[in-house]
Design a protein around this motif. Structure first.
Motif, PDB file in Angstrom:
ATOM      1  N   PHE A  46       0.809  -1.213   0.000  1.00 22.97           N
ATOM      2  CA  PHE A  46       0.000   0.000   0.000  1.00 22.97           C
ATOM      3  C   PHE A  46       0.846   1.269   0.000  1.00 22.97           C
ATOM      4  O   PHE A  46       0.291   2.368   0.096  1.00 22.97           O
ATOM      5  CB  PHE A  46      -0.919   0.002   1.230  1.00 22.97           C
ATOM      6  N   HIS A  47       2.171   1.121  -0.090  1.00 20.19           N
ATOM      7  CA  HIS A  47       3.055   2.272   0.123  1.00 20.19           C
ATOM      8  C   HIS A  47       2.750   3.429  -0.825  1.00 20.19           C
ATOM      9  O   HIS A  47       2.563   4.572  -0.379  1.00 20.19           O
ATOM     10  CB  HIS A  47       4.514   1.833  -0.036  1.00 20.19           C
ATOM     11  N   ALA A  48       2.696   3.152  -2.124  1.00 21.54           N
ATOM     12  CA  ALA A  48       2.483   4.240  -3.081  1.00 21.54           C
ATOM     13  C   ALA A  48       1.114   4.880  -2.895  1.00 21.54           C
ATOM     14  O   ALA A  48       0.981   6.113  -2.926  1.00 21.54           O
ATOM     15  CB  ALA A  48       2.640   3.714  -4.509  1.00 21.54           C
ATOM     16  N   LEU A  49       0.085   4.071  -2.704  1.00 23.57           N
ATOM     17  CA  LEU A  49      -1.252   4.621  -2.476  1.00 23.57           C
ATOM     18  C   LEU A  49      -1.301   5.408  -1.174  1.00 23.57           C
ATOM     19  O   LEU A  49      -1.894   6.496  -1.113  1.00 23.57           O
ATOM     20  CB  LEU A  49      -2.282   3.496  -2.440  1.00 23.57           C
ATOM     21  N   ALA A  50      -0.667   4.883  -0.132  1.00 27.11           N
ATOM     22  CA  ALA A  50      -0.675   5.563   1.170  1.00 27.11           C
ATOM     23  C   ALA A  50       0.004   6.925   1.085  1.00 27.11           C
ATOM     24  O   ALA A  50      -0.457   7.904   1.697  1.00 27.11           O
ATOM     25  CB  ALA A  50       0.005   4.695   2.221  1.00 27.11           C
ATOM     26  N   LEU A  51       1.097   7.008   0.346  1.00 24.52           N
ATOM     27  CA  LEU A  51       1.762   8.295   0.159  1.00 24.52           C
ATOM     28  C   LEU A  51       0.846   9.280  -0.555  1.00 24.52           C
ATOM     29  O   LEU A  51       0.788  10.467  -0.211  1.00 24.52           O
ATOM     30  CB  LEU A  51       3.059   8.113  -0.625  1.00 24.52           C
ATOM     31  N   ALA A  52       0.125   8.782  -1.564  1.00 22.75           N
ATOM     32  CA  ALA A  52      -0.770   9.658  -2.317  1.00 22.75           C
ATOM     33  C   ALA A  52      -1.916  10.161  -1.440  1.00 22.75           C
ATOM     34  O   ALA A  52      -2.272  11.351  -1.484  1.00 22.75           O
ATOM     35  CB  ALA A  52      -1.326   8.911  -3.536  1.00 22.75           C
ATOM     36  N   LEU A  53      -2.496   9.287  -0.622  1.00 23.17           N
ATOM     37  CA  LEU A  53      -3.625   9.684   0.209  1.00 23.17           C
ATOM     38  C   LEU A  53      -3.191  10.579   1.373  1.00 23.17           C
ATOM     39  O   LEU A  53      -3.836  11.584   1.672  1.00 23.17           O
ATOM     40  CB  LEU A  53      -4.329   8.443   0.756  1.00 23.17           C
ATOM     41  N   SER A  54      -2.085  10.209   2.017  1.00 23.36           N
ATOM     42  CA  SER A  54      -1.641  10.997   3.177  1.00 23.36           C
ATOM     43  C   SER A  54      -1.015  12.322   2.763  1.00 23.36           C
ATOM     44  O   SER A  54      -1.013  13.280   3.543  1.00 23.36           O
ATOM     45  CB  SER A  54      -0.640  10.195   4.013  1.00 23.36           C
ATOM     46  N   GLY A  55      -0.498  12.377   1.534  1.00 19.11           N
ATOM     47  CA  GLY A  55       0.160  13.593   1.066  1.00 19.11           C
ATOM     48  C   GLY A  55      -0.705  14.500   0.216  1.00 19.11           C
ATOM     49  O   GLY A  55      -0.214  15.506  -0.307  1.00 19.11           O
ATOM     50  N   ASN A  56      -1.991  14.173   0.093  1.00 16.15           N
ATOM     51  CA  ASN A  56      -2.893  14.998  -0.699  1.00 16.15           C
ATOM     52  C   ASN A  56      -2.992  16.398  -0.076  1.00 16.15           C
ATOM     53  O   ASN A  56      -3.310  16.541   1.100  1.00 16.15           O
ATOM     54  CB  ASN A  56      -4.278  14.343  -0.754  1.00 16.15           C
ATOM     55  N   ASP A 182       6.089  -0.692 -12.430  1.00 14.44           N
ATOM     56  CA  ASP A 182       5.042  -1.349 -11.649  1.00 14.44           C
ATOM     57  C   ASP A 182       5.502  -2.720 -11.166  1.00 14.44           C
ATOM     58  O   ASP A 182       5.327  -3.076  -9.991  1.00 14.44           O
ATOM     59  CB  ASP A 182       3.769  -1.528 -12.479  1.00 14.44           C
ATOM     60  N   TRP A 183       6.097  -3.490 -12.077  1.00 15.02           N
ATOM     61  CA  TRP A 183       6.567  -4.833 -11.716  1.00 15.02           C
ATOM     62  C   TRP A 183       7.627  -4.764 -10.619  1.00 15.02           C
ATOM     63  O   TRP A 183       7.593  -5.551  -9.660  1.00 15.02           O
ATOM     64  CB  TRP A 183       7.145  -5.540 -12.937  1.00 15.02           C
ATOM     65  N   GLU A 184       8.546  -3.834 -10.753  1.00  9.89           N
ATOM     66  CA  GLU A 184       9.625  -3.746  -9.764  1.00  9.89           C
ATOM     67  C   GLU A 184       9.083  -3.313  -8.406  1.00  9.89           C
ATOM     68  O   GLU A 184       9.443  -3.896  -7.372  1.00  9.89           O
ATOM     69  CB  GLU A 184      10.699  -2.771 -10.231  1.00  9.89           C
ATOM     70  N   ARG A 185       8.211  -2.323  -8.389  1.00 11.95           N
ATOM     71  CA  ARG A 185       7.640  -1.840  -7.121  1.00 11.95           C
ATOM     72  C   ARG A 185       6.834  -2.950  -6.449  1.00 11.95           C
ATOM     73  O   ARG A 185       6.961  -3.182  -5.235  1.00 11.95           O
ATOM     74  CB  ARG A 185       6.756  -0.627  -7.411  1.00 11.95           C
ATOM     75  N   HIS A 186       6.033  -3.648  -7.217  1.00 14.38           N
ATOM     76  CA  HIS A 186       5.202  -4.726  -6.688  1.00 14.38           C
ATOM     77  C   HIS A 186       6.061  -5.867  -6.142  1.00 14.38           C
ATOM     78  O   HIS A 186       5.776  -6.410  -5.071  1.00 14.38           O
ATOM     79  CB  HIS A 186       4.300  -5.240  -7.811  1.00 14.38           C
ATOM     80  N   THR A 187       7.123  -6.199  -6.858  1.00 12.89           N
ATOM     81  CA  THR A 187       7.974  -7.320  -6.453  1.00 12.89           C
ATOM     82  C   THR A 187       8.797  -6.977  -5.219  1.00 12.89           C
ATOM     83  O   THR A 187       8.957  -7.813  -4.319  1.00 12.89           O
ATOM     84  CB  THR A 187       8.904  -7.722  -7.612  1.00 12.89           C
ATOM     85  N   ARG A 188       9.320  -5.769  -5.164  1.00 14.88           N
ATOM     86  CA  ARG A 188      10.133  -5.380  -4.008  1.00 14.88           C
ATOM     87  C   ARG A 188       9.355  -5.507  -2.703  1.00 14.88           C
ATOM     88  O   ARG A 188       9.934  -5.834  -1.661  1.00 14.88           O
ATOM     89  CB  ARG A 188      10.644  -3.944  -4.174  1.00 14.88           C
ATOM     90  N   LEU A 279      -6.427   4.594 -10.195  1.00 17.72           N
ATOM     91  CA  LEU A 279      -7.150   4.196  -8.993  1.00 17.72           C
ATOM     92  C   LEU A 279      -6.983   5.182  -7.827  1.00 17.72           C
ATOM     93  O   LEU A 279      -7.956   5.416  -7.099  1.00 17.72           O
ATOM     94  CB  LEU A 279      -6.740   2.790  -8.572  1.00 17.72           C
ATOM     95  N   PRO A 280      -5.806   5.773  -7.596  1.00 22.21           N
ATOM     96  CA  PRO A 280      -5.721   6.744  -6.495  1.00 22.21           C
ATOM     97  C   PRO A 280      -6.731   7.871  -6.607  1.00 22.21           C
ATOM     98  O   PRO A 280      -7.368   8.252  -5.614  1.00 22.21           O
ATOM     99  CB  PRO A 280      -4.279   7.253  -6.583  1.00 22.21           C
ATOM    100  N   ARG A 281      -6.911   8.406  -7.804  1.00 26.19           N
ATOM    101  CA  ARG A 281      -7.887   9.492  -7.985  1.00 26.19           C
ATOM    102  C   ARG A 281      -9.309   8.989  -7.739  1.00 26.19           C
ATOM    103  O   ARG A 281     -10.107   9.649  -7.061  1.00 26.19           O
ATOM    104  CB  ARG A 281      -7.782  10.075  -9.395  1.00 26.19           C
ATOM    105  N   ARG A 282      -9.611   7.815  -8.272  1.00 28.22           N
ATOM    106  CA  ARG A 282     -10.966   7.283  -8.130  1.00 28.22           C
ATOM    107  C   ARG A 282     -11.252   6.885  -6.676  1.00 28.22           C
ATOM    108  O   ARG A 282     -12.372   7.049  -6.187  1.00 28.22           O
ATOM    109  CB  ARG A 282     -11.168   6.100  -9.086  1.00 28.22           C
ATOM    110  N   ILE A 283     -10.234   6.375  -6.008  1.00 26.40           N
ATOM    111  CA  ILE A 283     -10.388   6.035  -4.587  1.00 26.40           C
ATOM    112  C   ILE A 283     -10.598   7.301  -3.765  1.00 26.40           C
ATOM    113  O   ILE A 283     -11.462   7.342  -2.878  1.00 26.40           O
ATOM    114  CB  ILE A 283      -9.171   5.245  -4.099  1.00 26.40           C
ATOM    115  N   SER A 284      -9.816   8.345  -4.046  1.00 25.56           N
ATOM    116  CA  SER A 284      -9.981   9.616  -3.321  1.00 25.56           C
ATOM    117  C   SER A 284     -11.378  10.185  -3.522  1.00 25.56           C
ATOM    118  O   SER A 284     -11.996  10.701  -2.575  1.00 25.56           O
ATOM    119  CB  SER A 284      -8.935  10.626  -3.785  1.00 25.56           C
ATOM    120  N   ALA A 285     -11.886  10.093  -4.744  1.00 26.57           N
ATOM    121  CA  ALA A 285     -13.225  10.597  -5.016  1.00 26.57           C
ATOM    122  C   ALA A 285     -14.271   9.783  -4.261  1.00 26.57           C
ATOM    123  O   ALA A 285     -15.241  10.345  -3.719  1.00 26.57           O
ATOM    124  CB  ALA A 285     -13.508  10.565  -6.517  1.00 26.57           C
TER     125      ALA A 285
END
Length: 295
Positions: A46-56, A182-188, A279-285
């Protein structure tokens, strides 16, 4: 907070040291977002999504992403039989109590969505809205069999580059929409480095919980548990290529839940990456609409 989050540790009811990541600060007018990962996954998903939501800038939200027992930075259980949805739901409930979180919006990917349904029965007042990522009340046996087979024969890559290649070779057909990044972020997020070696970031005994399931029989549906979410807004996300959540079940979820908003993510399977496909934009909405309706 160098990585955008702080580490939070607490003790389960049976004495295990458990972990969660906390992004951002608590907001008076917006409930926190509680993120629950899949079977062998962890808070890093959830790291990338969490940064987007918490940093809005306009509507920052606190995000709390949990590691279940036996995953990520949470302690492994000596008895693998405790790796159950009921126990993990109790662990999440205990963590919320320690944090002083009375209510929240809950995000659940795969197993996380099943835990949300369990929490709806345990602490119904705690759920203000829910996001279900590629999970529903009917789990397809063929999809679960694929997961079990993969875990039983999980490769042991020597480097993150090799791990990415293996992930693409195994799952690439279902996830044609993912970029190299995307693949690298997901795999890490799936691995950690231990004594100089790359290792999967979960207790390998988790596969034993899947061996307990007789996949020759249809898996029991849990429509009553899903309908326990009927009083709150739900955003349901499905990967168009998902083998775990069928299109038929997805449509039936929308039919049965009057406040469900469905999203199908093209070019992804089980489970879509929440930071992709707009998805981040749609989730925020969705969160904004849910919060407005609650006021």
């Amino acid at each position: 907070m160098g990585d955008g989050f702080s580490d939070f540790f607490y003790t389960s009811n049976d004495g295990l040291r458990l972990h969660a990541r906390i992004y951002g600060n608590r907001q008076d007018d917006r409930p926190p977002v509680v993120c629950l990962p899949g079977l062998t996954r962890n808070a890093g998903d959830f790291h990338a999504l969490a940064l987007a939501l918490s940093g809005n800038e306009k509507t920052p939200r606190q995000v709390i992403a949990f590691d279940y027992r036996g995953r990520g930075r949470s302690e492994y259980d000596r008895d693998w039989r405790n790796y159950t949805i009921a126990t993990e739901a109790a662990d999440i409930s205990a963590g919320l109590t320690v944090l002083g979180v009375e209510y929240a919006t809950f995000f659940g990917t795969s197993r996380g969505g099943l835990i949300i349904m369990a929490l709806a029965a345990m602490r119904p007042a705690a759920l203000k809205a829910a996001v279900l990522n590629d999970i529903g009340p009917v789990v397809e046996g063929a999809g679960l069999a694929h997961i079990r087979s993969y875990l039983e024969n999980a490769p042991k890559p020597q480097s993150i580059e090799e791990a990415v290649r293996l992930q693409k070779a195994t799952h690439g057909q279902a996830f044609s929409a993912l970029s190299k990044a995307d693949w690298e972020r997901h795999t890490r997020a799936l691995y950690r480095t231990e004594n100089g070696r790359l290792t999967a970031d979960y207790d390998p005994r988790l596969v034993k919980t899947l061996r307990e399931i007789d996949l020759s029989l249809p898996l029991p549906a849990i429509w009553p548990q899903f309908e326990g979410l009927g009083g709150i807004p739900v955003l349901a996300i499905r990967g168009a290529n998902s083998a775990l959540l069928s299109a038929e079940t997805f449509a039936e979820m929308a039919r049965r839940h009057p406040r469900l908003e469905p999203i199908t993510v093209e070019g992804q399977g089980h489970a879509p990456l929440l930071e992709t496909a707009d998805l981040p934009r749609r989730i925020s909405a969705f969160l904004a609409r849910a919060e407005k309706a609650a006021r």
